[in-house]
Design a protein around this motif. Structure first.
Motif, PDB file in Angstrom:
ATOM      1  N   GLU A 108       0.922  -1.281   0.004  1.00  0.00           N
ATOM      2  CA  GLU A 108       0.066  -0.132   0.030  1.00  0.00           C
ATOM      3  C   GLU A 108       0.797   1.441   0.150  1.00  0.00           C
ATOM      4  N   ALA A 109       0.382   2.437  -0.829  1.00  0.00           N
ATOM      5  CA  ALA A 109       1.098   3.583  -0.825  1.00  0.00           C
ATOM      6  C   ALA A 109       0.440   4.615  -0.086  1.00  0.00           C
ATOM      7  N   ASP A 110       1.316   5.599   0.683  1.00  0.00           N
ATOM      8  CA  ASP A 110       1.039   6.779   1.219  1.00  0.00           C
ATOM      9  C   ASP A 110       0.337   7.751   0.206  1.00  0.00           C
ATOM     10  N   GLN A 111      -0.874   7.821   0.016  1.00  0.00           N
ATOM     11  CA  GLN A 111      -1.400   8.625  -0.988  1.00  0.00           C
ATOM     12  C   GLN A 111      -0.948  10.136  -1.167  1.00  0.00           C
ATOM     13  N   THR A 112      -0.523  10.718   0.105  1.00  0.00           N
ATOM     14  CA  THR A 112      -0.159  12.045   0.132  1.00  0.00           C
ATOM     15  C   THR A 112       1.148  12.266  -0.502  1.00  0.00           C
ATOM     16  N   LYS A 113       1.812  11.144  -1.047  1.00  0.00           N
ATOM     17  CA  LYS A 113       3.218  11.206  -1.860  1.00  0.00           C
ATOM     18  C   LYS A 113       3.309  10.612  -3.064  1.00  0.00           C
ATOM     19  N   ASP A 193      11.793   9.157  -0.886  1.00  0.00           N
ATOM     20  CA  ASP A 193      10.577   8.641  -0.235  1.00  0.00           C
ATOM     21  C   ASP A 193       9.315   8.683  -0.960  1.00  0.00           C
ATOM     22  N   ALA A 194       9.129   9.629  -1.951  1.00  0.00           N
ATOM     23  CA  ALA A 194       7.877   9.544  -2.956  1.00  0.00           C
ATOM     24  C   ALA A 194       7.918   8.365  -3.748  1.00  0.00           C
ATOM     25  N   VAL A 195       9.211   8.327  -4.478  1.00  0.00           N
ATOM     26  CA  VAL A 195       9.208   7.014  -5.333  1.00  0.00           C
ATOM     27  C   VAL A 195       9.036   5.744  -4.560  1.00  0.00           C
TER      28      VAL A 195
END
Length: 203
Positions: A108-113, A193-195
């Protein structure tokens, strides 16, 4: 561009040989031999600890290369290096065959990033010279087994960030032609971090 092409072609030549070797592995034998690996990577290659990579569904040639690198100190890790030292060629091929045959549990990804992560993953950053991750790892993160570029989709965020940092500092240096070291050197902490978050959510 010519230099990049030569590096990719060299990588292809090496990976074809490694891939042929990995294809000869026995998954059933690898399952038996994987008992020790399961403590960190999970019985089916889906590690629970985010610092340890998921091996399930990874290309066999890539798993084999990493085991070989740990064995010959081209890649050094306090946990993995001593585990790989006693492995024979057949052991490594069998383990690669087993883990590659397992089904990866996606993350799961952090949708804010993910917006920045998607931007860098798909298009890179021309201003700072960051190459698009998708150029080698594919738009869905499936990788390129012919070139021995690993599958990334669904991988743990922490593990991906740690590897990018290791490439940036040179602590990890087993990438062909310094391809990953050059990319990571140009990435900001925020981009890494975002990637990593974007990759975790790729399917």
């Amino acid at each position: 561009m010519k230099k990049v092409l030569m590096l990719v072609l060299t990588g292809l030549a090496v990976s074809v040989a490694t891939s042929a070797w990995a294809e000869g592995g026995n998954a059933e034998a690898g399952k038996t031999k994987s008992a020790t690996c399961a403590a960190c990577h999970g019985a089916d290659g889906n590690s629970v600890n985010p610092e340890w990579p998921k091996l399930a569904g990874q290309h066999p040639s890539y798993i084999l290369k990493q085991l070989m690198n740990f064995k010959n100190d081209a890649r050094v890790n306090a946990s993995m290096s001593p585990m790989a030292k006693p492995l024979s060629d057949a052991d490594m091929a069998d383990l690669a065959a087993y883990f590659s045959s397992q089904v990866k549990k996606l993350g799961e990804a952090d949708q804010t990033k993910v917006a920045l992560g998607e931007q860098v993953y798909k298009g890179g950053n021309n201003a700072t010279g960051v190459a698009a991750c998708a150029a080698c790892h594919g738009p869905t993160g499936a990788g390129n087994p012919a070139a021995n570029f690993p599958s990334l989709n669904g991988q743990h965020v922490t593990y991906v960030k740690n590897q990018l940092l290791a490439f940036r500092t040179g602590a990890r240096a087993n990438d062909a032609g310094k391809m990953m070291r050059n990319v990571a050197a140009a990435m900001s902490d925020a981009e890494m971090d975002a990637v990593a978050e974007y990759i975790a959510g790729l399917k």
